[in-house]
Enzyme design. Structure first.
Site, PDB file in Angstrom:
ATOM      1  N   SER A 112       0.795  -1.304  -0.024  1.00 38.29           N
ATOM      2  CA  SER A 112       0.023   0.125   0.047  1.00 38.29           C
ATOM      3  C   SER A 112       0.942   1.142  -0.049  1.00 38.29           C
ATOM      4  O   SER A 112       1.711   1.316  -1.138  1.00 38.29           O
ATOM      5  CB  SER A 112      -0.804  -0.017   1.174  1.00 38.29           C
ATOM      6  OG  SER A 112      -1.993   0.691   1.102  1.00 38.29           O
TER       7      SER A 112
ATOM      8  N   ASP B 214      -8.860  -6.082  -5.013  1.00 36.44           N
ATOM      9  CA  ASP B 214      -8.425  -4.873  -4.418  1.00 36.44           C
ATOM     10  C   ASP B 214      -8.929  -3.796  -5.177  1.00 36.44           C
ATOM     11  O   ASP B 214      -8.362  -3.437  -6.207  1.00 36.44           O
ATOM     12  CB  ASP B 214      -6.616  -4.794  -4.313  1.00 36.44           C
ATOM     13  CG  ASP B 214      -6.280  -3.651  -3.655  1.00 36.44           C
ATOM     14  OD1 ASP B 214      -7.133  -2.548  -3.222  1.00 36.44           O
ATOM     15  OD2 ASP B 214      -5.288  -3.419  -3.517  1.00 36.44           O
TER      16      ASP B 214
ATOM     17  N   HIS C 133      -7.915  -5.076  -0.737  1.00 37.52           N
ATOM     18  CA  HIS C 133      -6.807  -4.473  -0.467  1.00 37.52           C
ATOM     19  C   HIS C 133      -5.836  -5.181   0.419  1.00 37.52           C
ATOM     20  O   HIS C 133      -4.819  -5.279   0.827  1.00 37.52           O
ATOM     21  CB  HIS C 133      -6.806  -3.106  -0.143  1.00 37.52           C
ATOM     22  CG  HIS C 133      -5.813  -2.003  -0.030  1.00 37.52           C
ATOM     23  ND1 HIS C 133      -4.817  -1.996  -0.792  1.00 37.52           N
ATOM     24  CD2 HIS C 133      -5.247  -1.498   0.905  1.00 37.52           C
ATOM     25  CE1 HIS C 133      -3.744  -1.246  -0.528  1.00 37.52           C
ATOM     26  NE2 HIS C 133      -3.889  -1.126   0.633  1.00 37.52           N
TER      27      HIS C 133
END
Lengths: 196, 392
Positions: free
Chosen positions: B164, B330, B363
Protein backbone atom coordinates in the site's frame (compact mmCIF):
# COMPACT_ATOMS: atom_id res chain seq x y z
CA UNK A 1 16.17 -33.90 -15.12
CA UNK A 2 16.51 -34.21 -18.88
CA UNK A 3 15.09 -31.45 -21.03
CA UNK A 4 12.18 -31.96 -23.39
CA UNK A 5 13.17 -32.58 -27.01
CA UNK A 6 11.03 -29.69 -28.31
CA UNK A 7 12.68 -27.38 -25.78
CA UNK A 8 16.15 -28.45 -26.94
CA UNK A 9 15.07 -27.82 -30.55
CA UNK A 10 13.81 -24.32 -29.69
CA UNK A 11 17.03 -23.58 -27.78
CA UNK A 12 19.03 -24.56 -30.88
CA UNK A 13 17.33 -21.79 -32.88
CA UNK A 14 18.18 -18.99 -30.43
CA UNK A 15 21.48 -17.07 -30.54
CA UNK A 16 23.52 -16.71 -27.36
CA UNK A 17 22.79 -13.61 -25.31
CA UNK A 18 19.50 -12.86 -27.08
CA UNK A 19 16.62 -11.08 -25.38
CA UNK A 20 13.87 -13.70 -25.27
CA UNK A 21 10.17 -13.46 -24.37
CA UNK A 22 8.39 -16.77 -23.72
CA UNK A 23 4.64 -16.28 -23.93
CA UNK A 24 2.87 -18.87 -21.80
CA UNK A 25 6.15 -19.67 -20.06
CA UNK A 26 4.56 -21.94 -17.44
CA UNK A 27 6.94 -22.62 -14.57
CA UNK A 28 9.84 -21.28 -16.63
CA UNK A 29 11.43 -24.60 -17.63
CA UNK A 30 12.28 -23.50 -21.18
CA UNK A 31 13.47 -20.04 -20.10
CA UNK A 32 15.64 -21.62 -17.41
CA UNK A 33 17.20 -23.90 -20.01
CA UNK A 34 17.78 -20.94 -22.35
CA UNK A 35 19.42 -18.92 -19.60
CA UNK A 36 21.74 -21.76 -18.59
CA UNK A 37 22.75 -22.87 -22.08
CA UNK A 38 22.63 -19.60 -24.04
CA UNK A 39 22.92 -16.88 -21.40
CA UNK A 40 19.83 -15.16 -22.74
CA UNK A 41 17.97 -12.30 -21.06
CA UNK A 42 14.92 -14.41 -20.23
CA UNK A 43 11.47 -12.94 -19.66
CA UNK A 44 8.12 -14.68 -19.46
CA UNK A 45 4.40 -14.00 -19.65
CA UNK A 46 2.16 -16.51 -17.88
CA UNK A 47 -1.57 -16.61 -17.18
CA UNK A 48 -1.44 -18.75 -14.02
CA UNK A 49 -0.19 -17.01 -10.89
CA UNK A 50 0.93 -20.33 -9.36
CA UNK A 51 3.09 -21.16 -12.38
CA UNK A 52 4.36 -17.58 -12.59
CA UNK A 53 5.37 -17.86 -8.93
CA UNK A 54 7.37 -21.00 -9.72
CA UNK A 55 9.14 -19.19 -12.57
CA UNK A 56 9.98 -16.38 -10.13
CA UNK A 57 11.58 -18.91 -7.80
CA UNK A 58 13.89 -19.92 -10.68
CA UNK A 59 15.12 -16.35 -10.69
CA UNK A 60 13.28 -15.53 -13.92
CA UNK A 61 11.39 -12.34 -14.62
CA UNK A 62 7.78 -13.14 -15.28
CA UNK A 63 4.71 -11.02 -15.76
CA UNK A 64 1.38 -12.58 -15.01
CA UNK A 65 -0.88 -11.71 -17.85
CA UNK A 66 -3.08 -12.83 -20.70
CA UNK A 67 -1.41 -13.09 -24.12
CA UNK A 68 -4.73 -12.20 -25.77
CA UNK A 69 -4.87 -8.81 -24.04
CA UNK A 70 -1.57 -7.95 -22.36
CA UNK A 71 1.10 -8.22 -25.07
CA UNK A 72 0.63 -4.52 -25.79
CA UNK A 73 2.71 -3.71 -22.68
CA UNK A 74 5.85 -4.72 -24.60
CA UNK A 75 7.30 -2.02 -26.89
CA UNK A 76 8.18 -2.67 -30.56
CA UNK A 77 11.37 -4.71 -30.94
CA UNK A 78 11.87 -5.00 -27.20
CA UNK A 79 13.05 -8.60 -27.73
CA UNK A 80 15.19 -10.47 -30.26
CA UNK A 81 13.05 -13.61 -30.17
CA UNK A 82 9.49 -14.31 -29.02
CA UNK A 83 8.41 -17.88 -28.26
CA UNK A 84 4.89 -19.26 -28.21
CA UNK A 85 5.21 -22.92 -27.28
CA UNK A 86 2.06 -25.05 -27.53
CA UNK A 87 -0.21 -22.13 -26.75
CA UNK A 88 -1.39 -20.46 -29.95
CA UNK A 89 -4.40 -22.74 -30.40
CA UNK A 90 -5.51 -21.77 -26.86
CA UNK A 91 -5.69 -18.07 -27.74
CA UNK A 92 -9.03 -16.36 -28.38
CA UNK A 93 -7.47 -14.41 -31.23
CA UNK A 94 -4.43 -16.26 -32.63
CA UNK A 95 -3.94 -13.77 -35.48
CA UNK A 96 -3.76 -10.86 -33.05
CA UNK A 97 -1.33 -12.70 -30.78
CA UNK A 98 0.93 -13.73 -33.66
CA UNK A 99 1.00 -10.21 -35.08
CA UNK A 100 1.83 -8.83 -31.62
CA UNK A 101 4.75 -11.27 -31.37
CA UNK A 102 5.99 -10.12 -34.75
CA UNK A 103 5.84 -6.53 -33.52
CA UNK A 104 7.67 -7.27 -30.25
CA UNK A 105 10.47 -9.34 -31.83
CA UNK A 106 11.84 -9.80 -35.38
CA UNK A 107 12.00 -13.58 -34.88
CA UNK A 108 9.15 -15.76 -33.63
CA UNK A 109 9.20 -19.44 -32.70
CA UNK A 110 5.79 -21.07 -32.52
CA UNK A 111 4.99 -24.71 -31.80
CA UNK A 112 1.56 -26.37 -31.98
CA UNK A 113 -0.34 -29.61 -32.57
CA UNK A 114 -0.85 -30.32 -36.25
CA UNK A 115 -4.39 -31.30 -37.16
CA UNK A 116 -3.25 -32.04 -40.69
CA UNK A 117 -1.54 -35.30 -39.69
CA UNK A 118 -3.01 -38.09 -41.82
CA UNK A 119 -4.64 -40.27 -39.08
CA UNK A 120 -6.49 -37.14 -37.91
CA UNK A 121 -7.68 -36.40 -41.44
CA UNK A 122 -8.70 -40.05 -41.77
CA UNK A 123 -10.67 -39.98 -38.52
CA UNK A 124 -12.72 -37.02 -39.66
CA UNK A 125 -13.20 -38.58 -43.08
CA UNK A 126 -14.04 -42.11 -41.93
CA UNK A 127 -15.79 -41.59 -38.60
CA UNK A 128 -17.06 -38.06 -39.00
CA UNK A 129 -15.68 -37.25 -35.54
CA UNK A 130 -13.26 -34.49 -34.58
CA UNK A 131 -9.74 -35.73 -33.87
CA UNK A 132 -9.42 -33.58 -30.75
CA UNK A 133 -8.26 -35.70 -27.83
CA UNK A 134 -9.97 -36.79 -25.73
CA UNK A 135 -13.21 -35.06 -26.75
CA UNK A 136 -13.72 -32.00 -28.90
CA UNK A 137 -15.43 -30.10 -26.05
CA UNK A 138 -12.72 -31.06 -23.54
CA UNK A 139 -9.84 -29.83 -25.65
CA UNK A 140 -8.27 -26.57 -24.48
CA UNK A 141 -7.50 -25.76 -28.11
CA UNK A 142 -10.01 -23.11 -29.11
CA UNK A 143 -8.60 -22.92 -32.62
CA UNK A 144 -7.28 -26.29 -33.88
CA UNK A 145 -5.30 -25.85 -37.10
CA UNK A 146 -2.87 -27.50 -39.48
CA UNK A 147 0.74 -26.64 -40.25
CA UNK A 148 -0.38 -25.21 -43.60
CA UNK A 149 -3.00 -23.05 -41.87
CA UNK A 150 -0.35 -21.55 -39.58
CA UNK A 151 2.19 -20.89 -42.35
CA UNK A 152 -0.57 -19.21 -44.33
CA UNK A 153 -1.61 -17.02 -41.37
CA UNK A 154 2.00 -16.05 -40.73
CA UNK A 155 2.39 -15.02 -44.39
CA UNK A 156 -0.74 -12.87 -44.17
CA UNK A 157 0.76 -11.16 -41.14
CA UNK A 158 4.01 -10.44 -42.98
CA UNK A 159 6.00 -13.20 -41.28
CA UNK A 160 8.17 -15.49 -43.41
CA UNK A 161 8.63 -19.13 -42.45
CA UNK A 162 12.43 -19.53 -42.21
CA UNK A 163 12.38 -23.13 -41.11
CA UNK A 164 10.08 -25.82 -39.84
CA UNK A 165 10.55 -29.04 -37.91
CA UNK A 166 8.28 -31.96 -36.96
CA UNK A 167 7.97 -33.32 -33.43
CA UNK A 168 6.85 -36.96 -33.22
CA UNK A 169 6.73 -38.93 -29.95
CA UNK A 170 8.95 -36.33 -28.32
CA UNK A 171 11.58 -36.57 -31.06
CA UNK A 172 12.31 -33.43 -33.08
CA UNK A 173 13.16 -33.82 -36.75
CA UNK A 174 15.49 -31.56 -38.76
CA UNK A 175 14.61 -27.92 -39.32
CA UNK A 176 14.10 -27.42 -43.06
CA UNK A 177 13.18 -24.51 -45.24
CA UNK A 178 10.46 -26.24 -47.21
CA UNK A 179 8.66 -29.58 -47.33
CA UNK A 180 5.48 -28.14 -45.87
CA UNK A 181 3.13 -30.55 -47.66
CA UNK A 182 4.89 -33.60 -46.29
CA UNK A 183 5.23 -32.06 -42.82
CA UNK A 184 1.55 -31.19 -42.79
CA UNK A 185 0.73 -34.79 -43.69
CA UNK A 186 2.96 -36.53 -41.16
CA UNK A 187 3.97 -34.37 -38.18
CA UNK A 188 2.26 -34.76 -34.79
CA UNK A 189 3.49 -31.35 -33.65
CA UNK A 190 5.28 -28.64 -35.59
CA UNK A 191 7.80 -25.95 -34.68
CA UNK A 192 7.89 -22.95 -37.01
CA UNK A 193 10.71 -20.42 -37.06
CA UNK A 194 9.22 -17.19 -38.40
CA UNK A 195 10.83 -13.86 -39.14
CA UNK A 196 9.74 -10.48 -40.39
CA UNK B 1 11.81 -13.45 18.43
CA UNK B 2 8.30 -14.72 18.94
CA UNK B 3 6.10 -13.44 16.17
CA UNK B 4 2.81 -15.20 16.70
CA UNK B 5 -0.10 -13.56 14.99
CA UNK B 6 -1.76 -11.20 17.43
CA UNK B 7 -3.20 -8.70 15.01
CA UNK B 8 -6.63 -8.66 16.63
CA UNK B 9 -5.42 -8.10 20.15
CA UNK B 10 -6.21 -4.60 21.27
CA UNK B 11 -3.66 -2.58 23.13
CA UNK B 12 -3.61 -1.29 26.69
CA UNK B 13 -4.29 2.34 25.81
CA UNK B 14 -7.77 2.99 27.14
CA UNK B 15 -7.51 6.62 28.24
CA UNK B 16 -6.89 9.90 26.48
CA UNK B 17 -3.28 10.34 27.54
CA UNK B 18 -0.80 8.88 25.10
CA UNK B 19 1.91 6.84 26.82
CA UNK B 20 5.47 7.94 26.47
CA UNK B 21 7.16 7.23 23.15
CA UNK B 22 10.57 7.72 24.73
CA UNK B 23 11.04 4.01 25.38
CA UNK B 24 11.16 3.22 21.64
CA UNK B 25 14.37 2.73 19.67
CA UNK B 26 15.24 5.97 17.88
CA UNK B 27 17.97 7.70 15.93
CA UNK B 28 18.30 11.45 15.39
CA UNK B 29 19.27 12.38 11.83
CA UNK B 30 22.66 14.15 11.81
CA UNK B 31 21.58 16.91 9.39
CA UNK B 32 18.44 18.97 8.73
CA UNK B 33 15.98 17.34 6.33
CA UNK B 34 15.00 19.45 3.29
CA UNK B 35 11.37 18.91 2.28
CA UNK B 36 9.51 19.15 -1.05
CA UNK B 37 7.41 22.04 0.32
CA UNK B 38 10.57 24.15 0.63
CA UNK B 39 10.89 24.03 4.40
CA UNK B 40 13.36 21.94 6.33
CA UNK B 41 13.15 20.05 9.61
CA UNK B 42 15.88 20.05 12.26
CA UNK B 43 16.71 17.20 14.61
CA UNK B 44 14.43 14.68 12.92
CA UNK B 45 13.99 11.57 15.04
CA UNK B 46 13.43 8.23 13.32
CA UNK B 47 11.88 5.45 15.42
CA UNK B 48 12.87 2.02 14.18
CA UNK B 49 13.29 -1.66 14.93
CA UNK B 50 15.48 -4.41 13.47
CA UNK B 51 15.51 -8.21 13.28
CA UNK B 52 18.26 -10.60 12.18
CA UNK B 53 22.00 -9.94 11.97
CA UNK B 54 23.68 -7.55 9.55
CA UNK B 55 26.36 -9.56 7.70
CA UNK B 56 30.03 -8.57 7.61
CA UNK B 57 29.73 -7.08 4.09
CA UNK B 58 26.59 -5.14 5.13
CA UNK B 59 24.81 -6.45 2.02
CA UNK B 60 21.85 -8.30 3.53
CA UNK B 61 19.72 -5.40 4.78
CA UNK B 62 16.00 -5.43 3.94
CA UNK B 63 13.98 -2.28 4.56
CA UNK B 64 10.28 -2.79 5.28
CA UNK B 65 8.05 0.24 4.58
CA UNK B 66 4.72 0.44 6.37
CA UNK B 67 1.27 1.46 5.17
CA UNK B 68 -0.82 4.45 6.32
CA UNK B 69 -1.69 3.07 9.74
CA UNK B 70 1.28 0.72 10.19
CA UNK B 71 4.36 1.12 12.32
CA UNK B 72 7.95 -0.08 12.69
CA UNK B 73 6.84 -3.46 14.08
CA UNK B 74 6.15 -5.76 11.09
CA UNK B 75 7.98 -8.68 12.70
CA UNK B 76 7.49 -8.28 16.43
CA UNK B 77 5.05 -6.86 18.95
CA UNK B 78 4.69 -3.12 19.42
CA UNK B 79 5.82 -2.55 23.02
CA UNK B 80 3.60 0.50 23.33
CA UNK B 81 0.29 -0.76 22.02
CA UNK B 82 0.82 -4.45 22.75
CA UNK B 83 -0.35 -5.26 19.22
CA UNK B 84 1.40 -8.18 17.55
CA UNK B 85 3.59 -8.08 14.46
CA UNK B 86 1.58 -6.86 11.46
CA UNK B 87 3.40 -9.01 8.88
CA UNK B 88 3.97 -12.20 10.89
CA UNK B 89 3.43 -14.56 7.96
CA UNK B 90 5.95 -12.77 5.75
CA UNK B 91 8.85 -11.90 8.08
CA UNK B 92 10.65 -14.07 10.62
CA UNK B 93 12.90 -17.10 10.94
CA UNK B 94 12.16 -19.46 8.04
CA UNK B 95 9.55 -17.04 6.61
CA UNK B 96 9.72 -15.57 3.06
CA UNK B 97 11.71 -12.62 4.44
CA UNK B 98 13.94 -14.91 6.49
CA UNK B 99 15.47 -13.14 9.48
CA UNK B 100 18.14 -15.89 9.69
CA UNK B 101 19.36 -14.69 6.31
CA UNK B 102 18.44 -11.01 6.16
CA UNK B 103 18.84 -8.02 8.45
CA UNK B 104 15.34 -6.57 8.51
CA UNK B 105 14.93 -2.87 9.29
CA UNK B 106 11.65 -1.02 9.71
CA UNK B 107 11.12 2.66 10.50
CA UNK B 108 8.09 4.70 11.42
CA UNK B 109 7.47 7.15 8.54
CA UNK B 110 8.15 10.87 8.72
CA UNK B 111 4.87 12.45 9.83
CA UNK B 112 3.88 9.28 11.67
CA UNK B 113 2.97 8.93 15.32
CA UNK B 114 4.95 5.97 16.62
CA UNK B 115 8.08 7.84 17.64
CA UNK B 116 9.27 9.39 14.38
CA UNK B 117 9.03 13.17 14.07
CA UNK B 118 5.51 14.19 13.05
CA UNK B 119 2.72 16.63 13.90
CA UNK B 120 2.35 15.11 17.40
CA UNK B 121 6.04 15.74 18.14
CA UNK B 122 7.38 18.84 19.84
CA UNK B 123 8.99 21.75 18.06
CA UNK B 124 12.50 22.84 19.06
CA UNK B 125 10.86 25.28 21.51
CA UNK B 126 8.94 22.46 23.18
CA UNK B 127 5.44 23.25 21.91
CA UNK B 128 3.66 20.48 19.92
CA UNK B 129 3.71 20.96 16.16
CA UNK B 130 0.06 20.28 15.43
CA UNK B 131 -0.91 21.61 12.01
CA UNK B 132 2.09 23.94 11.97
CA UNK B 133 4.05 20.85 10.95
CA UNK B 134 5.07 21.21 7.27
CA UNK B 135 3.13 19.21 4.69
CA UNK B 136 5.26 16.24 3.69
CA UNK B 137 5.39 13.91 0.70
CA UNK B 138 6.21 10.25 0.08
CA UNK B 139 9.53 11.49 -1.37
CA UNK B 140 10.23 13.29 1.94
CA UNK B 141 9.52 10.08 3.87
CA UNK B 142 12.05 8.27 1.69
CA UNK B 143 14.64 11.06 2.05
CA UNK B 144 14.31 10.63 5.81
CA UNK B 145 14.74 6.85 5.48
CA UNK B 146 17.79 7.30 3.25
CA UNK B 147 19.44 9.62 5.77
CA UNK B 148 18.57 7.10 8.48
CA UNK B 149 20.04 4.12 6.58
CA UNK B 150 23.19 6.18 5.86
CA UNK B 151 23.46 6.98 9.56
CA UNK B 152 23.34 3.24 10.31
CA UNK B 153 26.42 2.88 8.09
CA UNK B 154 24.60 0.78 5.47
CA UNK B 155 25.61 1.72 1.90
CA UNK B 156 23.03 -0.28 0.01
CA UNK B 157 19.93 -2.32 0.67
CA UNK B 158 19.42 -5.82 -0.64
CA UNK B 159 15.70 -5.21 -0.77
CA UNK B 160 13.03 -2.61 -0.08
CA UNK B 161 9.51 -3.94 0.30
CA UNK B 162 6.18 -2.64 1.45
CA UNK B 163 2.45 -2.78 0.88
CA UNK B 164 0.00 0.00 0.00
CA UNK B 165 1.64 3.31 1.02
CA UNK B 166 4.70 1.17 1.83
CA UNK B 167 4.76 0.24 -1.87
CA UNK B 168 4.82 3.93 -2.81
CA UNK B 169 7.92 4.31 -0.66
CA UNK B 170 9.46 1.29 -2.38
CA UNK B 171 8.96 2.91 -5.81
CA UNK B 172 10.28 6.21 -4.53
CA UNK B 173 13.41 4.48 -3.15
CA UNK B 174 14.05 2.88 -6.53
CA UNK B 175 13.68 6.29 -8.21
CA UNK B 176 15.72 8.33 -5.71
CA UNK B 177 18.54 5.84 -5.13
CA UNK B 178 18.51 3.08 -7.79
CA UNK B 179 22.17 2.28 -7.13
CA UNK B 180 21.38 1.55 -3.48
CA UNK B 181 18.55 -0.96 -3.99
CA UNK B 182 19.15 -4.46 -5.40
CA UNK B 183 15.51 -5.50 -5.57
CA UNK B 184 12.18 -3.81 -4.89
CA UNK B 185 8.77 -5.23 -4.03
CA UNK B 186 5.87 -2.77 -4.26
CA UNK B 187 2.83 -4.71 -3.05
CA UNK B 188 -0.87 -3.77 -3.46
CA UNK B 189 0.20 -0.29 -4.44
CA UNK B 190 -0.03 2.40 -7.10
CA UNK B 191 2.26 4.91 -8.75
CA UNK B 192 -0.50 7.51 -8.68
CA UNK B 193 -3.33 8.24 -6.24
CA UNK B 194 -6.59 8.22 -8.17
CA UNK B 195 -9.45 10.71 -7.82
CA UNK B 196 -11.37 7.98 -5.98
CA UNK B 197 -8.47 7.47 -3.52
CA UNK B 198 -8.24 11.20 -2.87
CA UNK B 199 -12.02 11.39 -2.45
CA UNK B 200 -12.16 8.71 0.25
CA UNK B 201 -9.26 10.22 2.19
CA UNK B 202 -10.78 13.69 1.90
CA UNK B 203 -13.94 12.33 3.58
CA UNK B 204 -11.72 11.11 6.42
CA UNK B 205 -9.88 14.40 6.76
CA UNK B 206 -13.14 16.35 6.78
CA UNK B 207 -14.49 14.07 9.53
CA UNK B 208 -11.42 14.84 11.67
CA UNK B 209 -11.52 18.57 11.00
CA UNK B 210 -15.28 18.71 11.73
CA UNK B 211 -14.70 17.29 15.22
CA UNK B 212 -14.79 20.23 17.70
CA UNK B 213 -12.01 18.51 19.66
CA UNK B 214 -9.68 18.95 16.68
CA UNK B 215 -9.23 22.60 17.79
CA UNK B 216 -7.96 23.75 14.38
CA UNK B 217 -5.18 21.20 14.67
CA UNK B 218 -3.91 22.23 18.10
CA UNK B 219 -5.74 19.71 20.29
CA UNK B 220 -2.58 18.44 22.00
CA UNK B 221 -1.80 21.89 23.40
CA UNK B 222 -5.42 22.08 24.63
CA UNK B 223 -5.38 18.59 26.15
CA UNK B 224 -8.09 17.25 23.82
CA UNK B 225 -8.32 14.59 21.09
CA UNK B 226 -10.65 14.43 18.06
CA UNK B 227 -11.39 10.75 18.57
CA UNK B 228 -14.85 10.81 17.02
CA UNK B 229 -13.62 12.38 13.81
CA UNK B 230 -10.63 10.06 13.59
CA UNK B 231 -12.86 7.01 14.17
CA UNK B 232 -15.16 8.05 11.30
CA UNK B 233 -12.11 8.60 9.07
CA UNK B 234 -10.92 5.08 9.85
CA UNK B 235 -14.37 3.60 9.23
CA UNK B 236 -14.68 5.25 5.82
CA UNK B 237 -11.20 4.18 4.77
CA UNK B 238 -11.62 0.66 6.08
CA UNK B 239 -14.52 0.06 3.69
CA UNK B 240 -12.11 0.57 0.80
CA UNK B 241 -9.68 -2.01 2.19
CA UNK B 242 -12.13 -4.91 1.97
CA UNK B 243 -14.07 -6.32 -0.96
CA UNK B 244 -17.84 -6.49 -1.31
CA UNK B 245 -17.67 -10.29 -1.56
CA UNK B 246 -15.64 -10.55 1.67
CA UNK B 247 -18.13 -8.26 3.46
CA UNK B 248 -20.95 -10.48 2.24
CA UNK B 249 -19.10 -13.62 3.29
CA UNK B 250 -18.28 -12.31 6.76
CA UNK B 251 -21.35 -10.21 7.63
CA UNK B 252 -23.92 -10.01 4.86
CA UNK B 253 -27.00 -8.42 6.51
CA UNK B 254 -26.63 -10.41 9.71
CA UNK B 255 -27.85 -8.70 12.87
CA UNK B 256 -25.67 -7.97 15.90
CA UNK B 257 -26.83 -9.84 19.05
CA UNK B 258 -30.49 -9.35 18.25
CA UNK B 259 -33.34 -11.11 16.50
CA UNK B 260 -34.79 -8.10 14.70
CA UNK B 261 -33.92 -4.55 13.75
CA UNK B 262 -34.50 -2.15 16.63
CA UNK B 263 -36.02 0.83 14.82
CA UNK B 264 -33.19 2.94 16.19
CA UNK B 265 -29.69 4.02 15.21
CA UNK B 266 -27.97 1.37 17.32
CA UNK B 267 -25.55 -0.92 15.56
CA UNK B 268 -28.25 -3.34 14.43
CA UNK B 269 -26.09 -4.89 11.73
CA UNK B 270 -22.87 -6.78 12.34
CA UNK B 271 -21.11 -4.66 9.73
CA UNK B 272 -21.95 -1.53 11.73
CA UNK B 273 -20.65 -3.06 14.94
CA UNK B 274 -17.50 -4.18 13.13
CA UNK B 275 -16.83 -0.74 11.65
CA UNK B 276 -17.45 0.97 14.99
CA UNK B 277 -14.95 -1.39 16.58
CA UNK B 278 -12.44 -0.60 13.82
CA UNK B 279 -12.88 3.11 14.49
CA UNK B 280 -12.72 2.80 18.29
CA UNK B 281 -9.62 0.65 18.43
CA UNK B 282 -7.86 2.87 15.90
CA UNK B 283 -8.06 6.09 17.91
CA UNK B 284 -6.17 4.40 20.77
CA UNK B 285 -3.09 4.03 18.65
CA UNK B 286 -3.12 6.81 16.07
CA UNK B 287 -2.82 10.58 16.04
CA UNK B 288 -5.48 12.50 14.10
CA UNK B 289 -3.08 15.09 12.67
CA UNK B 290 -0.74 12.30 11.57
CA UNK B 291 -3.70 10.88 9.67
CA UNK B 292 -4.16 14.23 7.89
CA UNK B 293 -0.49 14.53 6.96
CA UNK B 294 0.12 10.97 5.87
CA UNK B 295 -3.05 10.73 3.76
CA UNK B 296 -2.09 14.05 2.15
CA UNK B 297 1.33 12.64 1.28
CA UNK B 298 -0.41 9.74 -0.48
CA UNK B 299 -2.75 12.10 -2.35
CA UNK B 300 0.24 14.05 -3.65
CA UNK B 301 1.94 10.88 -4.87
CA UNK B 302 2.10 10.80 -8.68
CA UNK B 303 5.42 9.42 -9.88
CA UNK B 304 4.68 10.00 -13.56
CA UNK B 305 3.74 13.67 -13.08
CA UNK B 306 6.93 14.15 -11.09
CA UNK B 307 8.91 12.87 -14.10
CA UNK B 308 7.70 14.87 -17.05
CA UNK B 309 4.29 13.23 -17.22
CA UNK B 310 5.68 9.86 -18.29
CA UNK B 311 5.98 7.17 -15.62
CA UNK B 312 8.61 5.24 -17.60
CA UNK B 313 10.94 8.28 -17.32
CA UNK B 314 11.08 7.76 -13.56
CA UNK B 315 12.76 4.39 -14.05
CA UNK B 316 14.82 4.79 -17.24
CA UNK B 317 17.94 2.63 -17.05
CA UNK B 318 17.23 1.49 -13.50
CA UNK B 319 19.29 -1.55 -12.41
CA UNK B 320 16.75 -2.44 -9.71
CA UNK B 321 14.99 -5.82 -10.03
CA UNK B 322 11.29 -5.19 -9.50
CA UNK B 323 8.67 -7.67 -8.36
CA UNK B 324 5.12 -6.30 -8.08
CA UNK B 325 2.18 -8.00 -6.44
CA UNK B 326 -1.47 -7.06 -6.79
CA UNK B 327 -4.65 -8.70 -5.52
CA UNK B 328 -7.61 -9.41 -7.79
CA UNK B 329 -10.34 -8.01 -5.50
CA UNK B 330 -8.39 -4.90 -4.40
CA UNK B 331 -10.49 -1.88 -5.42
CA UNK B 332 -8.38 0.56 -3.38
CA UNK B 333 -5.32 0.06 -5.61
CA UNK B 334 -6.67 -2.27 -8.34
CA UNK B 335 -4.45 -4.73 -10.24
CA UNK B 336 -4.86 -2.61 -13.38
CA UNK B 337 -2.78 0.10 -11.69
CA UNK B 338 -0.01 -2.39 -10.94
CA UNK B 339 -0.18 -3.42 -14.60
CA UNK B 340 0.27 0.25 -15.60
CA UNK B 341 3.39 0.40 -13.44
CA UNK B 342 4.54 -2.87 -15.02
CA UNK B 343 4.01 -1.38 -18.47
CA UNK B 344 6.10 1.66 -17.54
CA UNK B 345 8.89 -0.48 -16.12
CA UNK B 346 8.92 -2.65 -19.25
CA UNK B 347 9.02 0.48 -21.42
CA UNK B 348 11.94 1.74 -19.33
CA UNK B 349 13.79 -1.52 -19.97
CA UNK B 350 13.72 -2.51 -16.31
CA UNK B 351 13.78 -6.10 -15.06
CA UNK B 352 10.22 -6.49 -13.77
CA UNK B 353 7.92 -9.24 -12.62
CA UNK B 354 4.27 -8.80 -11.68
CA UNK B 355 1.94 -11.34 -10.16
CA UNK B 356 -1.76 -10.79 -9.52
CA UNK B 357 -2.96 -13.00 -6.67
CA UNK B 358 -6.51 -14.32 -6.99
CA UNK B 359 -8.33 -13.56 -3.73
CA UNK B 360 -11.60 -12.12 -2.40
CA UNK B 361 -9.91 -10.39 0.55
CA UNK B 362 -9.52 -7.00 -1.12
CA UNK B 363 -6.74 -4.51 -0.45
CA UNK B 364 -5.97 -5.94 3.00
CA UNK B 365 -5.09 -9.30 1.42
CA UNK B 366 -1.41 -8.35 1.53
CA UNK B 367 -1.56 -8.49 5.35
CA UNK B 368 -3.58 -11.72 5.51
CA UNK B 369 -2.99 -15.40 4.82
CA UNK B 370 -2.29 -15.74 1.09
CA UNK B 371 -0.10 -18.82 0.53
CA UNK B 372 0.42 -18.13 -3.19
CA UNK B 373 1.65 -14.61 -2.43
CA UNK B 374 3.93 -15.80 0.36
CA UNK B 375 5.44 -18.56 -1.77
CA UNK B 376 6.09 -16.17 -4.66
CA UNK B 377 7.78 -13.60 -2.39
CA UNK B 378 9.93 -16.37 -0.92
CA UNK B 379 10.90 -17.59 -4.40
CA UNK B 380 11.74 -14.14 -5.69
CA UNK B 381 13.79 -13.17 -2.63
CA UNK B 382 15.67 -16.47 -2.57
CA UNK B 383 16.57 -16.23 -6.27
CA UNK B 384 17.54 -12.55 -5.89
CA UNK B 385 19.66 -13.30 -2.82
CA UNK B 386 21.54 -15.98 -4.75
CA UNK B 387 22.15 -13.48 -7.56
CA UNK B 388 23.40 -11.01 -4.96
CA UNK B 389 25.73 -13.68 -3.56
CA UNK B 390 23.96 -13.95 -0.19
CA UNK B 391 24.27 -17.39 1.41
CA UNK B 392 21.07 -19.39 1.87
Amino acid sequence: MSARADHIAIVSRIPAGARVLDVGCGDGELLGLLRESKGVDARGLELSSDLAGKALARGLSVIQGDADSDLDIFPDDSFDVAILSKAIQQMRDPAHVLSQLGRIAPEVLVSFRNLGRWPRRLQLLSKGRMPAPPLWHDSDALHPCTASDMVSLARELGLTTQAMAPVDDGVVGKFRNGGLVRLNWSADEVILHLSR
Amino acid sequence: MDIRHEAHRTGPMPDATRPSLDALRKLTLPAPLALDCGESLEEVEIAYETWGELNADRTNAVLVCHALTGDQYPAGPNPLTGRGAWWPRLIGPGKPVDTRRFHVIATNVLGGCMGTTGPASSRPDGRPWGTDFPVITIADMVRAQRAFVDALGIDSLFCVLGGSMGGMQVMEWAVQAPEKVFCALPIASTARHSAQNIAFYEVGRQAIMADPDWCEGHYIARGRRPDRGLAVARMAAHITYVSESALKRKFDRDLQDRAATSFSFDADFQIESYLRHQGRSFVDRFDANSYLYVTRAMDYFDLGAAHGGRLANAFAGSPVRFCLFSFSSDWHYPPAEAMELTRALVAAGVDVSHIEIETDKGHDAFLLEEPGFEAAVAGFLDASARQRGLAG
